[in-house]
Design a protein around this motif. Structure first.
Motif, PDB file in Angstrom:
ATOM      1  N   SER A   4      22.020  30.491  40.983  1.00  0.00           N
ATOM      2  CA  SER A   4      22.994  29.876  41.759  1.00  0.00           C
ATOM      3  C   SER A   4      24.282  29.214  40.851  1.00  0.00           C
ATOM      4  O   SER A   4      25.156  28.813  41.390  1.00  0.00           O
ATOM      5  N   ASN A   5      23.818  28.921  39.720  1.00  0.00           N
ATOM      6  CA  ASN A   5      24.835  28.027  38.491  1.00  0.00           C
ATOM      7  C   ASN A   5      25.917  28.910  38.118  1.00  0.00           C
ATOM      8  O   ASN A   5      26.760  28.576  37.374  1.00  0.00           O
ATOM      9  N   VAL A   6      25.751  30.397  38.220  1.00  0.00           N
ATOM     10  CA  VAL A   6      26.594  31.418  37.473  1.00  0.00           C
ATOM     11  C   VAL A   6      27.796  31.805  38.554  1.00  0.00           C
ATOM     12  O   VAL A   6      27.572  32.164  39.540  1.00  0.00           O
ATOM     13  N   LEU A   7      29.084  31.546  37.942  1.00  0.00           N
ATOM     14  CA  LEU A   7      30.059  31.657  39.039  1.00  0.00           C
ATOM     15  C   LEU A   7      30.799  33.079  38.285  1.00  0.00           C
ATOM     16  O   LEU A   7      31.223  32.782  36.941  1.00  0.00           O
ATOM     17  N   ILE A   8      30.980  34.309  38.952  1.00  0.00           N
ATOM     18  CA  ILE A   8      31.867  35.373  38.268  1.00  0.00           C
ATOM     19  C   ILE A   8      33.367  35.274  38.609  1.00  0.00           C
ATOM     20  O   ILE A   8      33.604  34.944  39.675  1.00  0.00           O
ATOM     21  N   LEU A   9      34.186  35.320  37.740  1.00  0.00           N
ATOM     22  CA  LEU A   9      35.735  35.170  37.639  1.00  0.00           C
ATOM     23  C   LEU A   9      36.271  36.501  37.424  1.00  0.00           C
ATOM     24  O   LEU A   9      36.303  36.792  35.800  1.00  0.00           O
ATOM     25  N   PRO A  10      36.386  37.534  38.268  1.00  0.00           N
ATOM     26  CA  PRO A  10      36.966  38.795  37.698  1.00  0.00           C
ATOM     27  C   PRO A  10      38.528  38.746  37.363  1.00  0.00           C
ATOM     28  O   PRO A  10      39.171  37.485  37.523  1.00  0.00           O
ATOM     29  N   GLY A  11      39.140  39.558  36.815  1.00  0.00           N
ATOM     30  CA  GLY A  11      40.555  39.373  36.493  1.00  0.00           C
ATOM     31  C   GLY A  11      41.352  40.178  37.617  1.00  0.00           C
ATOM     32  O   GLY A  11      40.825  40.214  38.802  1.00  0.00           O
ATOM     33  N   TRP A  12      42.726  40.368  37.374  1.00  0.00           N
ATOM     34  CA  TRP A  12      43.501  40.879  38.101  1.00  0.00           C
ATOM     35  C   TRP A  12      43.129  42.279  38.951  1.00  0.00           C
ATOM     36  O   TRP A  12      42.595  43.016  38.117  1.00  0.00           O
ATOM     37  N   GLN A  13      43.142  42.213  40.214  1.00  0.00           N
ATOM     38  CA  GLN A  13      42.794  43.218  41.109  1.00  0.00           C
ATOM     39  C   GLN A  13      41.113  43.329  41.303  1.00  0.00           C
ATOM     40  O   GLN A  13      40.677  44.217  41.760  1.00  0.00           O
ATOM     41  N   GLY A  14      40.607  42.236  40.842  1.00  0.00           N
ATOM     42  CA  GLY A  14      39.161  42.114  40.985  1.00  0.00           C
ATOM     43  C   GLY A  14      38.178  43.226  40.018  1.00  0.00           C
ATOM     44  O   GLY A  14      38.783  44.059  39.240  1.00  0.00           O
ATOM     45  N   SER A  15      36.808  43.189  40.209  1.00  0.00           N
ATOM     46  CA  SER A  15      36.101  44.153  39.539  1.00  0.00           C
ATOM     47  C   SER A  15      35.613  45.042  40.265  1.00  0.00           C
ATOM     48  O   SER A  15      34.691  44.451  41.180  1.00  0.00           O
ATOM     49  N   GLY A  16      35.448  46.342  40.059  1.00  0.00           N
ATOM     50  CA  GLY A  16      35.005  47.375  40.796  1.00  0.00           C
ATOM     51  C   GLY A  16      33.458  47.370  41.012  1.00  0.00           C
ATOM     52  O   GLY A  16      32.883  46.600  40.288  1.00  0.00           O
ATOM     53  N   HIS A  36      42.060  34.806  47.393  1.00  0.00           N
ATOM     54  CA  HIS A  36      42.538  35.253  48.623  1.00  0.00           C
ATOM     55  C   HIS A  36      43.494  36.501  48.223  1.00  0.00           C
ATOM     56  O   HIS A  36      43.584  37.186  49.338  1.00  0.00           O
ATOM     57  N   ASP A  37      44.101  36.758  47.358  1.00  0.00           N
ATOM     58  CA  ASP A  37      44.851  37.998  46.802  1.00  0.00           C
ATOM     59  C   ASP A  37      44.475  38.539  45.547  1.00  0.00           C
ATOM     60  O   ASP A  37      45.047  37.871  44.406  1.00  0.00           O
ATOM     61  N   TRP A  38      43.780  39.771  45.432  1.00  0.00           N
ATOM     62  CA  TRP A  38      43.571  39.964  44.007  1.00  0.00           C
ATOM     63  C   TRP A  38      44.757  40.970  43.464  1.00  0.00           C
ATOM     64  O   TRP A  38      44.732  40.816  42.172  1.00  0.00           O
ATOM     65  N   MET A  39      45.481  41.518  44.289  1.00  0.00           N
ATOM     66  CA  MET A  39      46.611  42.187  44.013  1.00  0.00           C
ATOM     67  C   MET A  39      47.756  41.209  43.367  1.00  0.00           C
ATOM     68  O   MET A  39      48.778  41.470  42.286  1.00  0.00           O
ATOM     69  N   GLN A  40      48.220  40.305  44.185  1.00  0.00           N
ATOM     70  CA  GLN A  40      49.277  39.325  43.901  1.00  0.00           C
ATOM     71  C   GLN A  40      48.615  37.976  43.224  1.00  0.00           C
ATOM     72  O   GLN A  40      48.317  37.095  44.049  1.00  0.00           O
ATOM     73  N   ALA A  41      48.084  38.177  41.974  1.00  0.00           N
ATOM     74  CA  ALA A  41      47.594  37.116  41.221  1.00  0.00           C
ATOM     75  C   ALA A  41      48.601  35.889  40.995  1.00  0.00           C
ATOM     76  O   ALA A  41      49.447  36.111  39.870  1.00  0.00           O
ATOM     77  N   LEU A  42      48.394  34.831  41.748  1.00  0.00           N
ATOM     78  CA  LEU A  42      49.411  33.470  41.455  1.00  0.00           C
ATOM     79  C   LEU A  42      48.362  32.563  40.835  1.00  0.00           C
ATOM     80  O   LEU A  42      47.287  32.199  41.308  1.00  0.00           O
ATOM     81  N   ARG A  43      48.949  32.061  39.551  1.00  0.00           N
ATOM     82  CA  ARG A  43      47.816  31.298  38.900  1.00  0.00           C
ATOM     83  C   ARG A  43      47.692  30.050  39.674  1.00  0.00           C
ATOM     84  O   ARG A  43      46.504  29.603  39.744  1.00  0.00           O
ATOM     85  N   SER A 108      53.642  34.464  36.990  1.00  0.00           N
ATOM     86  CA  SER A 108      53.153  32.904  37.031  1.00  0.00           C
ATOM     87  C   SER A 108      52.226  32.473  35.860  1.00  0.00           C
ATOM     88  O   SER A 108      51.610  31.245  36.063  1.00  0.00           O
ATOM     89  N   TRP A 109      51.543  33.621  35.089  1.00  0.00           N
ATOM     90  CA  TRP A 109      50.519  33.303  34.245  1.00  0.00           C
ATOM     91  C   TRP A 109      50.970  32.784  32.765  1.00  0.00           C
ATOM     92  O   TRP A 109      50.211  32.426  32.007  1.00  0.00           O
TER      93      TRP A 109
END
Length: 179
Positions: A4-16, A36-43, A108-109
């Motif tokens: 429960s202490n590990v958080l996954i941070l995928p990149g742009w478009q998410g991780s398949g 909220h939006d994996w395709m329009q990645a706003l920093r 924005s990145w």
């Protein structure tokens, strides 16, 4: 290390579904920070979402970031007033949003934050990553104060790299989380 202490941070478009991050979620019960939006990645949106998830928690998290998720971790750290909400981070194959082929989609990145991270981190980079030059990844590691690991020629260290559930990466995570 509690799952429960590990958080996954995928990149742009998410991780398949075949990505090691997704496999770790299934196998170990880690939690993905859903954007909220994996395709329009706003920093700004991604930083706010990460901040919300971290503030909901009782204990500091260990971040497992891939690609743009690495830049998210650095951007969050540069702006938060709650840096103790993160214990450590495994940063894998950072993306470079300042590359010409990424600049339009990830406007924005840029610029990539280059402040020292307020938590221990290990950055794993590939020599033939199409989304970040090896020396640029080394520069990120140095600026962020992260331990740097040369992972050879492994592309973007994703599902296409043929790593499966990437047990070697999980060993790195466990070492970082248990320090």
């Amino acid at each position: 290390m509690k799952s429960s202490n590990v958080l996954i941070l995928p990149g742009w478009q998410g991780s398949g579904p075949g990505h090691w991050q997704s496999l770790w979620e299934q196998r170990h019960g880690y939690r993905r920070v859903e954007q909220h939006d994996w395709m329009q990645a706003l920093r700004g949106d991604w930083i706010a979402r990460l901040e919300d998830v971290l503030l909901e928690r009782d204990e500091p998290a260990v971040l497992v970031a891939h690609s743009l998720g690495c830049v998210l971790a650095a951007a969050w750290a540069a702006h938060t007033r709650h840096p103790t909400r993160v214990k450590a981070a495994l940063l894998v194959a950072p993306a470079d949003p300042e590359l010409p082929q990424l600049r339009a989609s990830l406007h924005s990145w840029a610029p990539v934050p280059l402040q020292r991270l307020p938590f221990p981190a290990t950055l794993v980079a590939s020599r033939d990553d199409p989304y970040c030059a090896f020396e640029r990844a080394r520069l990120f590691a140095h600026a962020w104060g992260a331990q740097f690991m040369d992972y050879g020629e492994a592309g973007h260290i994703n599902a296409e790299s043929g790593l499966g559930s990437w047990p070697e990466g999980h060993v790195l995570l466990q070492a970082l989380a248990n320090d």
